[in-house]
Design a protein around this motif. Sequence first.
Motif, PDB file in Angstrom:
ATOM      1  N   LYS A  28       0.876  -1.173   0.000  1.00 57.30           N
ATOM      2  CA  LYS A  28       0.000   0.000   0.000  1.00 57.30           C
ATOM      3  C   LYS A  28       0.907   1.214   0.000  1.00 57.30           C
ATOM      4  CE  LYS A  28      -3.995  -2.092   0.799  1.00 57.30           C
ATOM      5  NZ  LYS A  28      -5.113  -2.060  -0.083  1.00 57.30           N
ATOM      6  N   THR A  37      -6.396   4.117   3.644  1.00 61.19           N
ATOM      7  CA  THR A  37      -5.263   3.554   2.903  1.00 61.19           C
ATOM      8  C   THR A  37      -5.292   4.087   1.478  1.00 61.19           C
ATOM      9  OG1 THR A  37      -6.526   1.609   2.240  1.00 61.19           O
ATOM     10  CG2 THR A  37      -5.215   1.421   4.241  1.00 61.19           C
ATOM     11  N   LYS A  38      -4.129   4.292   0.921  1.00 62.56           N
ATOM     12  CA  LYS A  38      -3.981   4.756  -0.456  1.00 62.56           C
ATOM     13  C   LYS A  38      -3.268   3.669  -1.245  1.00 62.56           C
ATOM     14  CE  LYS A  38      -5.695   8.801   0.333  1.00 62.56           C
ATOM     15  NZ  LYS A  38      -6.955   9.225  -0.234  1.00 62.56           N
ATOM     16  N   LYS A  39      -3.812   3.323  -2.424  1.00 63.14           N
ATOM     17  CA  LYS A  39      -3.227   2.267  -3.240  1.00 63.14           C
ATOM     18  C   LYS A  39      -1.932   2.726  -3.895  1.00 63.14           C
ATOM     19  CE  LYS A  39      -6.250   1.130  -6.250  1.00 63.14           C
ATOM     20  NZ  LYS A  39      -7.182   0.551  -7.216  1.00 63.14           N
ATOM     21  N   ASN A  40      -1.057   1.757  -4.128  1.00 64.84           N
ATOM     22  CA  ASN A  40       0.190   2.000  -4.838  1.00 64.84           C
ATOM     23  C   ASN A  40      -0.114   1.942  -6.334  1.00 64.84           C
ATOM     24  OD1 ASN A  40       2.747   2.078  -5.867  1.00 64.84           O
ATOM     25  ND2 ASN A  40       3.594   0.593  -4.445  1.00 64.84           N
ATOM     26  N   LYS A  43       1.064  -0.874  -8.814  1.00 65.55           N
ATOM     27  CA  LYS A  43       0.497  -2.218  -8.767  1.00 65.55           C
ATOM     28  C   LYS A  43      -0.791  -2.331  -9.574  1.00 65.55           C
ATOM     29  CE  LYS A  43       3.577  -3.785  -5.917  1.00 65.55           C
ATOM     30  NZ  LYS A  43       4.534  -4.782  -6.298  1.00 65.55           N
ATOM     31  N   THR A  44      -1.220  -1.268 -10.234  1.00 65.51           N
ATOM     32  CA  THR A  44      -2.461  -1.314 -10.994  1.00 65.51           C
ATOM     33  C   THR A  44      -2.262  -2.064 -12.305  1.00 65.51           C
ATOM     34  OG1 THR A  44      -2.022   0.781 -12.098  1.00 65.51           O
ATOM     35  CG2 THR A  44      -3.256   0.884 -10.036  1.00 65.51           C
TER      36      THR A  44
END
Length: 67
Positions: A28, A37-40, A43-44
């Motif tokens: 994350k 939480t904020k997505k990385n 990793k998308t």
Amino acid sequence: MSVFVEEKETVKPDRNGFGLGIDLGIKKLAVISNGITKKNINKTATVKKLEKKLKRNSAVFRGNTKA
């Protein structure tokens, strides 16, 4: 000889006892102490697809193709 200096008193902002902690990571991007939480973005699926395309195109450019 005497020198006098007059300074204005600075007022510190009132934070109301609120603190915030941020944990930066790999899985994350950020986990904030209030539970958000904020997505990385690396990793998308879109980024992975673009990386794969870039890797494929640079292999062709260098002449490293399996044909």
